[in-house]
Design an enzyme around this catalytic site. Structure first.
Site: not given
Length: 379
Positions: A151, A316, A349
């Site tokens: 991320s 995701d 995610h």
């Protein structure tokens, strides 16, 4: 996955100053960090782990024996684990602008004797990397075996590859992008609005007051939705309701379990995170674009020199797999060494913080290859 690193401590180092992309300086600047394992005599067995938005330097182990929860990537770090402390020297620092020991908006501005608040300068992912570089040199590291992050951490890893290629042997970019998408910017804007419209935000000068608890909680609730997937919500909560009577059901105060979970996550973050830090890190992510001020996007991707492993997650919602694939495709087009592996998971995610057993052999394999302990990559 073998052993824990045990009891660890967060350390700090202060540097005279850092000059930011915006042209302003922060002086002095403190970095909070943790290390695991030992740096070898050549100083070239280091791995830099880079944390995400609300993370910190505490990757593995516990600070006290009675702690109920270990570091945020604990199953991945330790003897015999992918980030093997018998082989590697692992470093993670709290990012610039953070609220876990590194200088940020909640820190005291030496010029005023009060918290910086919104007078703190705008920071970027590149500024974070520049401060990390200072730390790396301070620790005596001559070469980083891998810069690894998911991320926002992956954004930092990619900037490391562009800014300091001579220091870096490889990059592992997980569930991230080389530039934040309009979709990501849109969600950040709503999160920002939630905080800044809370009357208790007080223009960012809430230190000593209650602070924008409701606004930060709402921002977190919005974020949590993007970190999961439809299938994960279905599996975990479905349409389970908390009502016990029909009178409770037909009420605006009745809730589904998914609602209770979102409120819980929002309130949980409020207890451990600074709202202004949240705002500054969202802005840094918004500004993230590896090509900004450098040239055309795809051509800049092709300039990356270090071997790269990009990991995408098939569910995701926030960083769809095309965003990782385009990095690898550009590098391969330029005849660079790049690999893509896709994690299949219902967790969206957040899977990179959950699916340890699936990721472990992939990361171990790649790191062994980069370290020269194996001739090929098998995945």
């Amino acid at each position: 996955m073998n052993g824990s690193v045990g009891i660890v401590e967060t350390k700090k180092v202060t540097f005279p100053e850092i000059t930011l992309e915006c042209g302003e300086k922060i002086a002095p600047v403190t970095v909070a960090y943790e290390t695991y394992g030992e740096l070898n005599e050549r100083g070239d067995n280091a791995i830099l782990i880079l944390h995400a938005l609300t993370g910190d330097a505490h990757v593995a182990g516990k600070h006290r024996p009675e702690d109920k929860v270990a570091g945020w990537w604990d199953p991945m770090v330790g003897p015999g684990r992918p980030f093997d402390t018998n082989k590697y020297f692992i470093v993670c620092s709290n990012v610039l602008g953070g609220c876990y020991g590194t200088t940020g908006p909640s820190s005291i501005n030496p010029a005023t004797g009060r918290p910086w608040g919104m007078s703190f300068p705008i920071i970027t992912i590149r500024d974070m990397v520049n401060l990390q570089y200072k730390l790396v040199r301070h620790l005596g590291i001559t070469k980083i075996l891998a810069a690894v992050g998911g991320s926002m951490g992956g954004m930092q890893a990619l900037e490391w590859a562009y800014m300091y290629p001579e220091m870096l042997k490889s990059v592992v970019a997980i569930a991230t992008s080389a530039r934040l998408s309009p979709f990501g910017i849109a969600f950040n804007a709503v999160g920002r609005e939630a905080i800044m419209t809370d009357p208790e935000w007080r223009g960012g000068n809430y230190y000593g007051f209650e602070g924008p608890k409701r606004g930060l909680a709402l921002a977190r609730m919005i974020g949590i939705i993007t970190y999961k997937s439809d299938i994960s919500w279905q599996y975990r909560f479905g349409r389970t309701h908390t009502y016990e009577t029909d009178q409770e059901l037909f009420s605006h105060t009745s809730r589904f379990e998914i609602e209770n979970y979102l409120y819980y996550q929002g309130d949980k973050l409020v207890k451990r995170f600074d709202a202004n830090t949240y705002l500054y890190l969202l802005k840094a992510m918004d500004l993230h674009d590896i090509s900004r001020g450098r040239g055309r996007y795809r051509e800049i991707l092709k300039e990356l020199k270090t071997p790269l492993l990009a990991i995408g997650i098939d569910t995701d919602f926030l960083y769809p797999t095309y965003q990782q694939k385009e990095i690898v495709e550009a590098l391969k087009e330029a005849k660079k060494e790049a690999y893509y592996w896709e994690l299949s998971s219902p967790h969206g995610h957040d899977a990179f913080l959950i699916e340890f057993s699936k990721m472990a052999p992939i990361l171990s394999n790649f790191l062994e290859y980069v370290a020269g302990r194996r001739a090929t990559i098998n995945f």
